[in-house]
Design an enzyme around this catalytic site. Structure first.
Site, PDB file in Angstrom:
ATOM      1  N   PHE A   1      20.780 -71.757 -17.568  1.00  0.00           N
ATOM      2  CA  PHE A   1      21.772 -72.784 -17.876  1.00  0.00           C
ATOM      3  C   PHE A   1      21.127 -73.796 -18.797  1.00  0.00           C
ATOM      4  CE2 PHE A   1      23.748 -76.913 -16.913  1.00  0.00           C
ATOM      5  CZ  PHE A   1      25.041 -76.620 -17.296  1.00  0.00           C
ATOM      6  N   PRO A   2      21.713 -74.056 -19.976  1.00  0.00           N
ATOM      7  CA  PRO A   2      21.132 -75.055 -20.876  1.00  0.00           C
ATOM      8  C   PRO A   2      21.334 -76.458 -20.290  1.00  0.00           C
ATOM      9  CG  PRO A   2      23.191 -74.231 -21.774  1.00  0.00           C
ATOM     10  CD  PRO A   2      22.911 -73.435 -20.531  1.00  0.00           C
ATOM     11  N   CYS A   3      20.358 -76.909 -19.551  1.00  0.00           N
ATOM     12  CA  CYS A   3      20.535 -78.099 -18.711  1.00  0.00           C
ATOM     13  C   CYS A   3      20.101 -79.409 -19.353  1.00  0.00           C
ATOM     14  CB  CYS A   3      19.774 -77.915 -17.409  1.00  0.00           C
ATOM     15  SG  CYS A   3      17.994 -77.711 -17.640  1.00  0.00           S
ATOM     16  N   GLN A   4      19.667 -79.380 -20.603  1.00  0.00           N
ATOM     17  CA  GLN A   4      19.129 -80.595 -21.213  1.00  0.00           C
ATOM     18  C   GLN A   4      20.104 -81.771 -21.137  1.00  0.00           C
ATOM     19  OE1 GLN A   4      19.261 -77.592 -22.649  1.00  0.00           O
ATOM     20  NE2 GLN A   4      17.372 -77.123 -23.722  1.00  0.00           N
TER      21      GLN A   4
END
Length: 102
Positions: A80-83
């Site tokens: 998951f691109p959590c940035q």
């Protein structure tokens, strides 16, 4: 065990938002499969991934990939691109146009 899992050919795994490859390692271990391509835009993470999976191509930014040219896979995994939702991120959230909104 299903016929598919007992096949002579290992499952082919494709990886999105791959990071350093932690999920890939777990899925390979659990299935006996092999990661055949990955997609990661963070250079330091992609370098770690490439070190552990030499020769596996990085397809780069998923929004620019020509999927018609990508080798077929049996299993698609993704982090998951959590940035944008991380407490150390900028708080951009899940809105369209954000990394986490992908």
């Amino acid at each position: 065990m299903s016929d598919r899992l007992s096949s002579a050919r290992p499952l082919r795994i494709g990886s999105l938002f791959s990071g350093y490859g932690g999920l890939d390692l777990a899925v390979e271990f659990a299935t006996g499969g092999e990661t055949v391509w990955f997609s990661e835009i963070n250079d330091p993470a992609a370098r770690v991934f490439a070190h552990h999976w030499p020769g596996v191509p990085n397809l780069g930014d998923i929004s620019t990939i020509d999927w018609a040219t990508v080798p077929p896979i049996d299993v698609l995994i993704g982090g998951f691109p959590c940035q944008d939702v991380s407490t150390v991120g900028k708080g951009a959230g899940l809105m369209p146009g954000t990394r986490s909104g992908l």
